[in-house]
Structure formats: structure tokens, C-alpha cells
Motif scaffolding. Sequence first.
Motif, PDB file in Angstrom:
ATOM      1  N   LYS A 190       0.563  18.360  16.308  1.00 46.02           N
ATOM      2  CA  LYS A 190       1.864  18.978  16.048  1.00 46.02           C
ATOM      3  C   LYS A 190       2.721  18.127  15.118  1.00 46.02           C
ATOM      4  N   VAL A 191       2.804  16.832  15.397  1.00 44.32           N
ATOM      5  CA  VAL A 191       3.681  15.985  14.582  1.00 44.32           C
ATOM      6  C   VAL A 191       3.074  15.698  13.206  1.00 44.32           C
ATOM      7  N   GLU A 192       1.757  15.492  13.148  1.00 43.74           N
ATOM      8  CA  GLU A 192       1.126  15.182  11.858  1.00 43.74           C
ATOM      9  C   GLU A 192       1.149  16.388  10.921  1.00 43.74           C
ATOM     10  N   LYS A 193       1.031  17.591  11.482  1.00 37.38           N
ATOM     11  CA  LYS A 193       1.085  18.808  10.676  1.00 37.38           C
ATOM     12  C   LYS A 193       2.441  18.941   9.990  1.00 37.38           C
ATOM     13  N   LYS A 194       3.468  18.333  10.600  1.00 37.51           N
ATOM     14  CA  LYS A 194       4.828  18.399  10.045  1.00 37.51           C
ATOM     15  C   LYS A 194       5.216  17.135   9.278  1.00 37.51           C
ATOM     16  N   TYR A 219      -2.216  15.176  24.858  1.00 39.35           N
ATOM     17  CA  TYR A 219      -1.948  14.178  23.818  1.00 39.35           C
ATOM     18  C   TYR A 219      -2.466  14.568  22.431  1.00 39.35           C
ATOM     19  N   PRO A 220      -3.727  15.042  22.290  1.00 37.80           N
ATOM     20  CA  PRO A 220      -4.198  15.433  20.954  1.00 37.80           C
ATOM     21  C   PRO A 220      -3.340  16.547  20.322  1.00 37.80           C
ATOM     22  N   HIS A 221      -2.801  17.422  21.144  1.00 36.07           N
ATOM     23  CA  HIS A 221      -1.940  18.496  20.643  1.00 36.07           C
ATOM     24  C   HIS A 221      -0.613  17.929  20.122  1.00 36.07           C
ATOM     25  N   TYR A 222      -0.102  16.903  20.797  1.00 31.83           N
ATOM     26  CA  TYR A 222       1.111  16.227  20.323  1.00 31.83           C
ATOM     27  C   TYR A 222       0.858  15.641  18.933  1.00 31.83           C
ATOM     28  N   ASP A 266       8.762  17.893  20.045  1.00 31.89           N
ATOM     29  CA  ASP A 266       9.260  19.023  19.266  1.00 31.89           C
ATOM     30  C   ASP A 266      10.293  18.561  18.227  1.00 31.89           C
ATOM     31  N   GLU A 267      11.228  17.729  18.664  1.00 32.04           N
ATOM     32  CA  GLU A 267      12.262  17.228  17.757  1.00 32.04           C
ATOM     33  C   GLU A 267      11.649  16.382  16.637  1.00 32.04           C
TER      34      GLU A 267
END
Length: 121
Positions: free
Chosen positions: A27-31, A21-24, A107-108
Motif C-alpha cells: 500500500k505505501v510503496e504503491k503510493k 504486513y505485506p499489504h501495508y 493509510d495516512e
Amino acid sequence: MAITSDKHNERIAKMTFASVYPHYITKVEKKGRTKDELHEVISWLTGFTVDDLNQLINDKVTFSDFFNRANLHPNANLIKGVICGYRVEEIDNKLTQQVRYLDKLVDELAKGKKMDKILRN
């Protein structure tokens, strides 16, 4: 059918949602996407509320338990494409496929897709 090894499937089944979960989120916040958008995507796929997710994280449930408790969205089978080298619609192990559905949605989201496309509306 994409054949995933028993060892691979077992590793995914035993992995905890809390560990991924923390990786999710990262990933999304970085984008430039938000945690709320991530929750919307997870909720769409699984039927879990934010409170449910917090409880599942606190309980350190495995992906096996996570998806056993989930009410998978009827349109989940519309999730297609390649993630982690596998075409998700061809994965032969149900649980591994469900985890990869989630990975694909995250990812999307990170790639900036519009929410209505991600949620298969």
C-alpha cells in the motif's frame, strides 16, 4: 461509541501481523512511500524496532499478542478519523481500536501526509 461485533473483534485478534504486513508495504510503496517510513510509523505506535518486527513476523504472532507486547505511544489517542467504516476514536474494543490505529497511520502514510503530522508531533 462504535460498537464492533464480538465476531469481528475475535477475527481481528486472531489475525497474524505477518499476514497483514505485506499489504501495508504494498500500500505505501504503491503510493511512493518507503518501507523505512512504514517502519518508522509502526515503531512510533508500538515501540517495536525493525528487529522486533522481523521476530514477530517470523513467530507469526496474532494481533492480540502483537499489541500485548507493544508499548503504545502516549499520543496514540490523538489518532482520529474513519477507517474501514469505523471512527477509530469511538471503537469500543481496545484491541480492535489499536489495530485500526495502525491501519489509520498506514493509510495516512500512503495518502502522502507529512511524517510529523502522522506521528502526531
